[in-house]
Design a protein around this motif. Sequence first.
Motif, short mmCIF file in Angstrom:
data_model
loop_
_atom_site.label_atom_id
_atom_site.label_comp_id
_atom_site.label_asym_id
_atom_site.label_seq_id
_atom_site.Cartn_x
_atom_site.Cartn_y
_atom_site.Cartn_z
N ASN A 1 -2.23 -0.25 3.77
CA ASN A 1 -1.34 -0.27 2.24
C ASN A 1 -1.09 0.72 1.78
OD1 ASN A 1 -1.35 -3.53 2.39
ND2 ASN A 1 -3.49 -3.39 1.52
N GLU A 2 -2.04 1.64 2.02
CA GLU A 2 -2.02 3.27 1.34
C GLU A 2 -0.74 3.79 2.25
OE1 GLU A 2 -4.40 6.89 -0.33
OE2 GLU A 2 -5.15 5.90 1.30
N GLU A 3 -0.74 3.49 3.51
CA GLU A 3 0.20 4.11 4.72
C GLU A 3 1.69 4.08 3.91
OE1 GLU A 3 0.63 4.95 9.25
OE2 GLU A 3 0.45 2.79 8.46
N SER B 1 -3.85 -6.97 4.54
CA SER B 1 -4.23 -5.76 4.98
C SER B 1 -4.29 -5.25 6.34
CB SER B 1 -5.82 -5.45 4.65
OG SER B 1 -6.48 -6.15 5.30
N THR B 2 -4.01 -4.19 6.81
CA THR B 2 -3.78 -3.79 8.20
C THR B 2 -4.59 -3.13 8.89
OG1 THR B 2 -1.24 -4.08 7.60
CG2 THR B 2 -1.80 -2.42 9.50
N MET C 1 -1.00 -2.94 16.09
CA MET C 1 -1.21 -2.86 14.43
C MET C 1 -1.23 -4.47 14.15
SD MET C 1 1.60 -0.23 13.10
CE MET C 1 0.78 -0.14 11.31
N VAL C 2 -2.37 -4.70 13.37
CA VAL C 2 -2.52 -6.17 12.81
C VAL C 2 -2.60 -6.12 11.39
CG1 VAL C 2 -4.32 -8.12 13.23
CG2 VAL C 2 -4.21 -6.18 15.04
N THR C 3 -1.65 -7.20 10.71
CA THR C 3 -1.87 -7.20 9.40
C THR C 3 -2.29 -8.90 9.23
OG1 THR C 3 -0.01 -5.71 9.03
CG2 THR C 3 -0.42 -7.58 7.36
N LEU C 4 -3.49 -8.74 8.31
CA LEU C 4 -3.98 -10.44 8.21
C LEU C 4 -4.47 -10.44 6.83
CD1 LEU C 4 -6.23 -10.65 11.31
CD2 LEU C 4 -4.53 -11.77 11.27
N PRO C 5 -4.83 -11.73 6.34
CA PRO C 5 -5.38 -11.85 5.03
C PRO C 5 -6.66 -10.74 5.17
CG PRO C 5 -4.73 -13.94 5.73
CD PRO C 5 -4.52 -12.99 6.96
N SER D 1 -9.98 1.68 7.12
CA SER D 1 -10.70 1.98 5.97
C SER D 1 -11.12 0.66 5.20
CB SER D 1 -9.88 2.62 5.00
OG SER D 1 -10.49 3.04 3.74
N ILE D 2 -11.81 -0.32 6.20
CA ILE D 2 -12.46 -1.48 5.30
C ILE D 2 -13.78 -1.44 5.48
CG2 ILE D 2 -12.55 -3.92 5.77
CD1 ILE D 2 -9.62 -3.79 7.10
#
Length: 450
Positions: A117-119, A223-224, A421-425, A449-450
């Motif tokens: 998200n920050e990216e 988030s990714t 690149m993975v985007t999930l809940p 960064s999780i």
Amino acid sequence: MGDQKSRVNVHSVLTQVSSRPSASVETYPLTRLDHAMGHHTIHVIFYYEKSPFGSFDMDPIRVTLSEVLSSYPPVTGRLTRDDAGNWAVKCNDAGVRVLRARVGITLDEWLRSADGNEERDLTVWEDMPEVPNTWSPFRIQLNDFEGGGVAIGLSCTHMHGDLTSLILLFKAFSEAHHGQAITFPPFFKPPAPPDRKFSVNNSKSTSYLEAKLQKQTPSVKMSTATFKFSDSVVKQCLSEIHDKCPDASPFDLLAALFWIRVVHLKGPKHDDHTHSLSLCVDFRRLLQEPLPYGYFGNALNFSLLSLNEEEMDCSMLGRVAELVHCHVSGLKEEEFWATLHWLDLQKEEGGKYAPPFAMYGPEFTCVSMEHMIFGDQPVMYSMNFDSAKPVHVSCHVGNAEGEGLILVMPSAEAGLARTVMVTLPEEETAKLCEDQSILRLKPTMLLHSI
């Protein structure tokens, strides 16, 4: 940017026009597939360990950029409506927005500590206004890191083109920087369907799109995370599933692996015991009369692969990879033409295209970028400025919704190495980053960064 705590500070914005404006103002109508992609935006970020432009003085960069923009009139144009109310690009050389930003940490620190998200702050986006006649649908952002690293972010509406279009635009920029001819010259003429008719009734793609229209996608925080797999690891995994799928590609393997693991972490279904994966592939080279690789627009096909719970068993990676492979390799150009015909049938009275809908979602969606490899060399890592090549490339699709999105892309290592690149809940992304079936492959993890 939105967040006041952002580590990315945009400090200048300018508009860059082409060096050779057209004598006459042409208008390029957007195709029915372009209109269908209107719900989404696309963003590509190229990371360099040091400035690819030497001193990073803006003047020579602007000269090079203006030169290459002369070959891409739609990029510097503005959106307008035709008589039917459909979108077209008025090629009036109004220019692209060029932003300059500072990032308050080093490139290495950013790749370790930032999240997906920050990216997005590296490709600051401005949503299209109701009347977009002065709004620039293309943006280029030059981001300076502490210590000399640079990230160059490109963004545009998905109506204007797909990720391939945006990546090849940047490649043309790098070639213009060296005074070289454009390897894949831009081609703006949309594909023309053959004379024969294509039935939408027997098309899997159109049945899938019809179902998409009826589905509602709940809004959840996404988030990714980024996983980089080495050439040696992918080679070893392909050998392990060779008996089940001897012709498996890295995409088949990684799409199957991440699909299985995401299904596992989401838990059992209570209403339906079928698991579905939406597969997005590029069609430029799959047509009987192939589109030029430099076609600037959308040349994508979305289709659905559904498996039952037994087929999705966690111990059957080779079997799932085989089913992914057979599905993708079995796609025929009839599916592509049937999709275009179906989109034509959705027109409103008067010839206006139907409103766009979520093409990425609500099903778990997987995008293949295998077509971005020539031989074993990844095109997206060939953007050479003064001997500096990208150390990493990120791709994002704006407004991807539903169960999630994965992009399987080439990696800087080349060969069989891939970046996923993975985007999930948000909660699912955190679990996936700790999944042992993925971690056993020893991926390098970036921007999570999780």
